[in-house]
Design a protein around this motif. Structure first.
Motif, PDB file in Angstrom:
ATOM      1  N   SER A 132     -10.534  19.842   4.795  1.00 34.12           N
ATOM      2  CA  SER A 132      -9.566  20.944   4.748  1.00 34.12           C
ATOM      3  C   SER A 132      -8.320  20.527   3.984  1.00 34.12           C
ATOM      4  N   ALA A 133      -7.856  19.305   4.240  1.00 34.02           N
ATOM      5  CA  ALA A 133      -6.665  18.803   3.549  1.00 34.02           C
ATOM      6  C   ALA A 133      -6.918  18.672   2.052  1.00 34.02           C
ATOM      7  N   ILE A 134      -8.117  18.221   1.680  1.00 34.51           N
ATOM      8  CA  ILE A 134      -8.455  18.098   0.264  1.00 34.51           C
ATOM      9  C   ILE A 134      -8.469  19.471  -0.402  1.00 34.51           C
ATOM     10  N   GLY A 135      -9.043  20.450   0.285  1.00 38.02           N
ATOM     11  CA  GLY A 135      -9.052  21.814  -0.257  1.00 38.02           C
ATOM     12  C   GLY A 135      -7.651  22.359  -0.449  1.00 38.02           C
ATOM     13  N   ILE A 136      -6.788  22.134   0.535  1.00 37.90           N
ATOM     14  CA  ILE A 136      -5.401  22.592   0.416  1.00 37.90           C
ATOM     15  C   ILE A 136      -4.698  21.862  -0.720  1.00 37.90           C
ATOM     16  N   ALA A 137      -4.967  20.556  -0.850  1.00 38.52           N
ATOM     17  CA  ALA A 137      -4.334  19.764  -1.916  1.00 38.52           C
ATOM     18  C   ALA A 137      -4.720  20.295  -3.291  1.00 38.52           C
ATOM     19  N   ILE A 138      -5.989  20.656  -3.480  1.00 39.95           N
ATOM     20  CA  ILE A 138      -6.429  21.196  -4.768  1.00 39.95           C
ATOM     21  C   ILE A 138      -5.785  22.558  -5.026  1.00 39.95           C
TER      22      ILE A 138
ATOM     23  N   SER B 293      -6.058  20.844 -11.979  1.00 43.21           N
ATOM     24  CA  SER B 293      -5.879  21.106 -10.548  1.00 43.21           C
ATOM     25  C   SER B 293      -6.796  20.229  -9.705  1.00 43.21           C
ATOM     26  N   LEU B 294      -8.063  20.111 -10.135  1.00 41.26           N
ATOM     27  CA  LEU B 294      -9.012  19.272  -9.411  1.00 41.26           C
ATOM     28  C   LEU B 294      -8.567  17.815  -9.425  1.00 41.26           C
ATOM     29  N   LEU B 295      -8.189  17.320 -10.607  1.00 42.85           N
ATOM     30  CA  LEU B 295      -7.751  15.928 -10.725  1.00 42.85           C
ATOM     31  C   LEU B 295      -6.522  15.672  -9.879  1.00 42.85           C
ATOM     32  N   THR B 296      -5.541  16.548  -9.995  1.00 44.25           N
ATOM     33  CA  THR B 296      -4.289  16.360  -9.270  1.00 44.25           C
ATOM     34  C   THR B 296      -4.495  16.510  -7.768  1.00 44.25           C
ATOM     35  N   GLY B 297      -5.269  17.522  -7.355  1.00 46.69           N
ATOM     36  CA  GLY B 297      -5.506  17.736  -5.937  1.00 46.69           C
ATOM     37  C   GLY B 297      -6.204  16.555  -5.281  1.00 46.69           C
ATOM     38  N   LEU B 298      -7.250  16.047  -5.932  1.00 51.62           N
ATOM     39  CA  LEU B 298      -7.947  14.878  -5.396  1.00 51.62           C
ATOM     40  C   LEU B 298      -7.023  13.669  -5.376  1.00 51.62           C
ATOM     41  N   GLY B 299      -6.166  13.569  -6.398  1.00 53.33           N
ATOM     42  CA  GLY B 299      -5.214  12.459  -6.432  1.00 53.33           C
ATOM     43  C   GLY B 299      -4.183  12.544  -5.331  1.00 53.33           C
ATOM     44  N   VAL B 300      -3.698  13.764  -5.046  1.00 54.35           N
ATOM     45  CA  VAL B 300      -2.730  13.946  -3.960  1.00 54.35           C
ATOM     46  C   VAL B 300      -3.365  13.570  -2.623  1.00 54.35           C
ATOM     47  N   ALA B 301      -4.631  13.979  -2.429  1.00 53.42           N
ATOM     48  CA  ALA B 301      -5.337  13.589  -1.205  1.00 53.42           C
ATOM     49  C   ALA B 301      -5.494  12.066  -1.139  1.00 53.42           C
TER      50      ALA B 301
ATOM     51  N   SER C 189      -2.123  22.026  -5.767  1.00 57.74           N
ATOM     52  CA  SER C 189      -1.937  21.465  -7.106  1.00 57.74           C
ATOM     53  C   SER C 189      -2.122  22.536  -8.170  1.00 57.74           C
ATOM     54  N   GLY C 190      -3.143  23.367  -7.981  1.00 56.26           N
ATOM     55  CA  GLY C 190      -3.354  24.451  -8.935  1.00 56.26           C
ATOM     56  C   GLY C 190      -2.181  25.406  -8.973  1.00 56.26           C
ATOM     57  N   THR C 191      -1.651  25.726  -7.796  1.00 57.39           N
ATOM     58  CA  THR C 191      -0.479  26.606  -7.721  1.00 57.39           C
ATOM     59  C   THR C 191       0.713  25.982  -8.419  1.00 57.39           C
ATOM     60  N   ALA C 192       0.940  24.684  -8.149  1.00 54.21           N
ATOM     61  CA  ALA C 192       2.083  23.990  -8.745  1.00 54.21           C
ATOM     62  C   ALA C 192       1.970  23.934 -10.258  1.00 54.21           C
ATOM     63  N   LEU C 193       0.779  23.596 -10.753  1.00 53.30           N
ATOM     64  CA  LEU C 193       0.605  23.485 -12.199  1.00 53.30           C
ATOM     65  C   LEU C 193       0.705  24.846 -12.881  1.00 53.30           C
ATOM     66  N   TRP C 194       0.145  25.873 -12.254  1.00 54.50           N
ATOM     67  CA  TRP C 194       0.237  27.216 -12.831  1.00 54.50           C
ATOM     68  C   TRP C 194       1.682  27.682 -12.889  1.00 54.50           C
TER      69      TRP C 194
ATOM     70  N   LEU D 166       0.826  -1.206   0.000  1.00 54.67           N
ATOM     71  CA  LEU D 166       0.000   0.000   0.000  1.00 54.67           C
ATOM     72  C   LEU D 166       0.863   1.260   0.000  1.00 54.67           C
ATOM     73  N   THR D 167       1.988   1.196   0.681  1.00 53.62           N
ATOM     74  CA  THR D 167       2.907   2.336   0.674  1.00 53.62           C
ATOM     75  C   THR D 167       3.421   2.602  -0.748  1.00 53.62           C
ATOM     76  N   ALA D 168       3.788   1.520  -1.446  1.00 47.43           N
ATOM     77  CA  ALA D 168       4.249   1.658  -2.831  1.00 47.43           C
ATOM     78  C   ALA D 168       3.121   2.171  -3.723  1.00 47.43           C
ATOM     79  N   LEU D 169       1.890   1.695  -3.474  1.00 50.59           N
ATOM     80  CA  LEU D 169       0.748   2.153  -4.260  1.00 50.59           C
ATOM     81  C   LEU D 169       0.539   3.655  -4.088  1.00 50.59           C
ATOM     82  N   SER D 170       0.716   4.156  -2.875  1.00 48.53           N
ATOM     83  CA  SER D 170       0.552   5.593  -2.650  1.00 48.53           C
ATOM     84  C   SER D 170       1.575   6.390  -3.459  1.00 48.53           C
ATOM     85  N   ALA D 171       2.783   5.842  -3.615  1.00 43.10           N
ATOM     86  CA  ALA D 171       3.800   6.510  -4.431  1.00 43.10           C
ATOM     87  C   ALA D 171       3.398   6.533  -5.898  1.00 43.10           C
ATOM     88  N   VAL D 172       2.869   5.408  -6.382  1.00 39.35           N
ATOM     89  CA  VAL D 172       2.418   5.329  -7.777  1.00 39.35           C
ATOM     90  C   VAL D 172       1.303   6.338  -8.027  1.00 39.35           C
ATOM     91  N   ILE D 173       0.377   6.457  -7.071  1.00 40.10           N
ATOM     92  CA  ILE D 173      -0.728   7.411  -7.213  1.00 40.10           C
ATOM     93  C   ILE D 173      -0.192   8.833  -7.324  1.00 40.10           C
TER      94      ILE D 173
END
Length: 247
Positions: free
Chosen positions: A148-154, A115-123, A157-162, A82-89
């Motif tokens: 809150s964590a999901i909101g920050i992740a989105i 941003s939405l896709l990446t943020g949800l994926g990071v969460a 992600s948006g900041t990173a992609l921009w 599962l740890t490896a799976l989280s890295a793949v995600i």
């Protein structure tokens, strides 16, 4: 009692440094992708950036920060698969986000969807990593902190992609990587503040200690990052910075 800095604040400092380094290398790789005129030439750069940002800037940061996680009187272990799976995600969702905005003409709609896709994926990466954690005590998550964590992740992600698709100068890239590292760390520790303990669990604690996963993780990370840094440093630019705002 839950402890997030059981080894002192060294894990926080190392996690921030790792996240900033991975983000900086990823931004440099996306700059090279933007200098490529053909989509086919952009893809390898974007995939490298996905490993640097998603694999190192986000996932390795998460893992390093988890080294400081402990529960008084409890045994904590990690499921390696599962740890490896989280890295793949982490790598996959960042890669998808970069490919969405990096192939074709850049626009605001693509940035929002990526941003939405990446943020949800990071969460999803974070909570998959948490699902890999087993202990002889029940652990659950406060929903308010999860959202809150999901909101920050989105937002992160948006900041990173921009930033990945807008910055050219090296000084700006390092400054931006610091902003990205702050956002990633904020998301992680916000989520971790929502962890709550419950009753003792009678089942066996299956898995390995986090320290047993460090050597393979560090070896792979360092090996791939050295390759990426070498490629960025030695590959001549295709055009001057600032000449690429088209898709």
């Amino acid at each position: 009692m839950i402890e997030h800095f059981s080894h002192g604040y060294i894990t926080l400092l190392v996690a921030f440094g790792v996240s900033m380094t991975g983000s900086a290398v990823g931004l440099l790789l996306t700059r090279r992708a933007r200098q490529s005129d053909r989509p086919g030439r952009r893809v390898p750069w974007l995939l490298g950036a996905a490993f640097a940002i998603g694999g190192v800037g986000i996932w390795v940061m998460h893992f390093v920060a988890m080294l400081g996680f402990a529960v008084d009187g409890a045994t904590v272990r990690y499921d390696p698969l599962l740890t490896a799976l989280s890295a793949v995600i982490a790598v996959a969702v960042v890669g998808c986000g970069l490919l969405i905005i990096g192939l074709g003409r850049y626009n605001a709609l693509k940035l929002v969807s990526a941003s939405l896709l990446t943020g949800l994926g990071v969460a999803a990466m974070h909570y998959t990593g948490m699902a890999a954690l087993t202990a002889n005590i029940e652990l659950h998550h406060d929903p308010a902190y999860v959202w809150s964590a999901i909101g920050i992740a989105i937002a992160a992600s948006g900041t990173a992609l921009w930033l990945a698709w807008r910055l050219d100068r090296a000084a700006s890239i390092w400054l931006a990587s610091g902003v990205m590292a702050l956002a990633v760390n904020a998301m992680h520790y916000t989520a971790m503040l929502g962890v709550r303990t419950g009753a003792a669990s009678g089942g066996p604690v299956i898995g390995v200690e986090s320290w047993h996963l460090i050597f393979p993780m560090a070896t792979l990370t360092v090996f791939v990052m050295l390759i990426l840094i070498y490629v960025v440093a030695t590959e001549p630019p295709l055009r001057e910075p600032g000449m690429n705002r088209a898709g």
